[in-house]
Design an enzyme around this catalytic site. Sequence first.
Site, PDB file in Angstrom:
ATOM      1  N   PRO A   1      -6.027  -0.368  -5.174  1.00  0.00           N
ATOM      2  CG  PRO A   1      -7.278   1.529  -4.632  1.00  0.00           C
ATOM      3  CD  PRO A   1      -6.590   0.358  -4.033  1.00  0.00           C
TER       4      PRO A   1
ATOM      5  CD  GLN B   1      -9.185   4.615  -4.791  1.00  0.00           C
ATOM      6  OE1 GLN B   1      -8.415   4.875  -5.705  1.00  0.00           O
ATOM      7  NE2 GLN B   1      -8.782   4.277  -3.582  1.00  0.00           N
TER       8      GLN B   1
ATOM      9  CB  CYS C   1      -3.843   9.609  -5.434  1.00  0.00           C
ATOM     10  SG  CYS C   1      -2.735   9.710  -6.860  1.00  0.00           S
TER      11      CYS C   1
ATOM     12  CG  HIS D   1       0.371   4.249   1.784  1.00  0.00           C
ATOM     13  ND1 HIS D   1       0.609   3.251   0.859  1.00  0.00           N
ATOM     14  CD2 HIS D   1       1.562   4.863   1.978  1.00  0.00           C
ATOM     15  CE1 HIS D   1       1.900   3.279   0.524  1.00  0.00           C
ATOM     16  NE2 HIS D   1       2.484   4.251   1.182  1.00  0.00           N
TER      17      HIS D   1
ATOM     18  CG  ASN E   1      -1.598   0.308   1.148  1.00  0.00           C
ATOM     19  OD1 ASN E   1      -1.581   1.400   0.598  1.00  0.00           O
ATOM     20  ND2 ASN E   1      -1.155  -0.769   0.542  1.00  0.00           N
ATOM     21  N   GLY E   2       1.113  -0.548   2.723  1.00  0.00           N
ATOM     22  CA  GLY E   2       2.452   0.038   2.577  1.00  0.00           C
ATOM     23  C   GLY E   2       3.541  -0.927   2.963  1.00  0.00           C
TER      24      GLY E   2
END
Length: 330
Positions: free
Chosen positions: A19, A73, A103, A172, A205-206
């Site tokens: 997202p 999300q 975030c 992440h 993630n990342g």
Amino acid sequence: MSVKIGNIDLGDFPLLLAPMEDVSDPPFRFVCKQNGADMMYTEFISSEGLIRDAAKSRQKLDVFEYERPIGIQIFGSDIEHMREATEIATKAKPDLIDINYGCPVKNVACRGAGASLLQDIDKMVAMTAAVVKATHLPVTVKTRLGWDDNTKNVYEVAERLQDVGIKALTIHGRTRSQMYKGVADWTLIREIKRNPRIQIPIFGNGDVDSPEKAANWRLEYEVDGIMIGRAAIGYPWIFREIKHFFETGTFLDGPTINERVDVCTTHLKKSIEWKGSKTGIFEMRRHYANYFKGIPNFKEYRMKLVSLERVEDIEDVLYEIRNKFDTVAV
């Protein structure tokens, strides 16, 4: 072994589209789905915006049958408002609800939402429990390693959030203080995956931006799937290239100029369909440079694309690009 989130079967090693604010809208999701994304999410949606019935937040709830499975999300700092937002989001009929605890940007994290919840695990757990209770849908979470290098607490987060009912966790491999700088570190993600208490899927993630990296990290870090964000912007082919590499061990040829123009045109048309002509054309401007990255002497065309206001004129320039660069290897 298939990876499952609740009753959602994602196959043996799903590739997820992250997202991303101002990126992961339905037009972008359409082209990613066409190119092999197994699971996608909306842009993150403010719980406050949903409760106030803000037009921008409501529009982000749009999900379409061809996108499934799709998660909505949400993020916020108030537990009761997150509960209410969950009820609103559930009515939009996604396949799952995802909570953003990752975030890092100031206007989210400094208002007590997103990654800032990593500084208050008890509140994060209470908020997650409230969201789980407010919906019949599976609830998943996306987060980071911790707030900073001194507080990498995601190991505890994974256990406690699983205990209150989440069905999958995406991590992440950076802290909040890293933002998007430096290199993602997946070693802690592997430790969580190896924790015998953890029974839910763990997605990494990342920094995954190539088929070989995806294949190497799949083995090295033992994750159940990979979420891809920035590498898919202007390059939705990343999903099909990774899948091809997994299946054959060989590299798929990159997209031709014709394919780049075709997908860019599809993205533009979907953008106009969803947002109307003026906004659809304006918001598409952020994507052109990425679609045609690596093409020599492209600046003149990019300047045209980001200045034109009529779809016919943009399509004329795309046609020109197709003819001029069709023999260029990118």
